[in-house]
Write a protein that holds these residues in place. Structure first.
Motif, PDB file in Angstrom:
ATOM      1  N   VAL A  69     -14.479  -5.132  19.986  1.00 34.92           N
ATOM      2  CA  VAL A  69     -15.770  -4.828  19.351  1.00 34.92           C
ATOM      3  C   VAL A  69     -16.859  -5.713  19.941  1.00 34.92           C
ATOM      4  N   GLU A  70     -16.505  -6.966  20.228  1.00 33.81           N
ATOM      5  CA  GLU A  70     -17.496  -7.898  20.791  1.00 33.81           C
ATOM      6  C   GLU A  70     -18.011  -7.466  22.168  1.00 33.81           C
ATOM      7  N   ARG A  71     -17.256  -6.609  22.846  1.00 35.29           N
ATOM      8  CA  ARG A  71     -17.726  -6.146  24.151  1.00 35.29           C
ATOM      9  C   ARG A  71     -18.906  -5.179  24.018  1.00 35.29           C
ATOM     10  N   VAL A  72     -19.000  -4.525  22.873  1.00 35.76           N
ATOM     11  CA  VAL A  72     -20.033  -3.492  22.728  1.00 35.76           C
ATOM     12  C   VAL A  72     -21.045  -3.782  21.618  1.00 35.76           C
ATOM     13  N   ALA A  73     -20.713  -4.719  20.730  1.00 37.35           N
ATOM     14  CA  ALA A  73     -21.631  -5.039  19.623  1.00 37.35           C
ATOM     15  C   ALA A  73     -22.016  -6.506  19.719  1.00 37.35           C
TER      16      ALA A  73
END
Ligand code: AMP
Ligand code: MG
Length: 316
Positions: A69-73
């Protein structure tokens, strides 16, 4: 017909295609999705082309692990953590602040990104194999019913997708529930998880208009839209004096005398243009120009979707 059953061979083919810019239809627990690597703007542009949408629609980004999730948010609020804990993997999509590296075409220029972790074993195997998030809307042409069987996808998209993986009938046959977390938890689209179950975790949900972001992209105050006034005009007809403090967005031609210029595709290729479209608008908007002059784009295929977006921007 690029239809293949979801055996380990089929999944390996899907993974190889996706890693190389392919567009692949695959089963999820909600409906069949039409996926592309989230970072590959041309592949994502092809999704819109295949769906034949006359406008852009933000896509749901699919992840295999919570850590993705941290890659996109850029930020994950506490309320999101609680929902992830309770409902993922599963048919719950969360709208989060977009990480700047997510291409504009994935989010249709919005400052937010929709993310979910599917539970379907085929979708999960593909994601694990690719090792990166996939952008995937439902695998139906614009205006059609969502596909719940591989044959629905094959009938509607035929040979235009690089591969259709057949994993049988989808479990829910209904899209994911979409929830935004900020400023307060809100239901954006009712779906396979009942709103009541979500409210049991985060309290009462504000009921926003379904698909508001899609009916009016860029018109919601919380969402990105260019701040710089934009007009659709043939740049060749603009005087040199008017060009000096303005930026120009064109398809393939170069125009002299503008303060800034973005050409979407030197070859005049609409897919390549669409891939660059939102990021080019973002860049021009960040320059503090007096105005953006946008050249009219051909009114077919992805040109229609870009013109729709330009007309909305010009009407502001
Ligand atoms: P689907 O066709 O099921 O993949 O759903 C895509 C839908 O997700 C879009 O039509 C939007 O309604 C919704 N969506 C995707 N991204 C966002 C976002 N950033 N904000 C609000 N809604 C979104
Ligand atoms: Mg859909």
């Amino acid at each position: 017909m690029p239809l293949s059953s979801a055996t380990s061979d089929g999944i390996a083919r899907a993974v190889a295609l996706l890693r190389n810019g392919g567009v692949v239809a695959f089963p999820t627990e909600t409906v069949y999705g039409l996926g592309a690597l989230v970072w590959d703007t041309r592949a994502v542009a092809r999704i819109f082309e295949l769906k034949g949408r006359p406008s852009f629609d933000p896509l749901i980004v699919h992840v295999a692990h919570r850590s993705w999730v941290e890659r996109v948010a850029s930020r994950i609020p506490q309320t999101a953590e609680a929902l992830v804990e309770r409902f993922w993997p599963g048919p719950l999509t969360l709208v989060l602040d977009r990480h700047p590296r997510v291409p504009g075409i994935v989010t249709a220029g919005l400052g937010t990104v929709a993310v979910r972790m599917p539970s379907h074993p085929v979708a999960r195997a593909i994601l694990r194999g690719v090792g990166e998030p996939l952008a995937a809307p439902s695998a139906n042409p614009f205006g059609y019913l969502s596909p719940t069987r591989a044959e629905h996808v094959a009938d509607a998209l035929g040979a235009r997708a690089d591969l259709i993986l057949d994993g049988g009938r989808t479990h829910h046959g209904l899209e994911s529930t979409i929830v935004a977390l900020e400023p307060a938890p809100a239901l954006l689209r009712p779906g396979a998880i009942a709103a009541e179950s979500i409210e049991a975790v985060v309290g009462p949900l504000e009921r926003r208009r379904q698909n508001a972001a899609v009916l009016a992209p860029g018109q919601l105050p919380v969402h990105y839209a260019p701040h710089t006034p934009l007009r659709i005009i043939e740049p060749g007809e603009v005087t040199p004096a008017e060009r000096r403090r303005a930026g120009v967005l064109s398809l393939r031609e170069a125009f002299e005398g503008y303060a800034a210029a973005r050409r979407l595709s030197e070859r005049g290729d609409l897919r390549e243009a669409a891939a660059a479209f939102f990021d080019a608008l973002h860049e021009l908007d960040a320059l503090g120009l007096e105005r953006i002059d946008a050249q009219p784009l051909p009114a077919h295929a992805l040109g229609l979707a870009m013109m729709d977006r330009l007309e909305r921007a010009a009407a502001r």
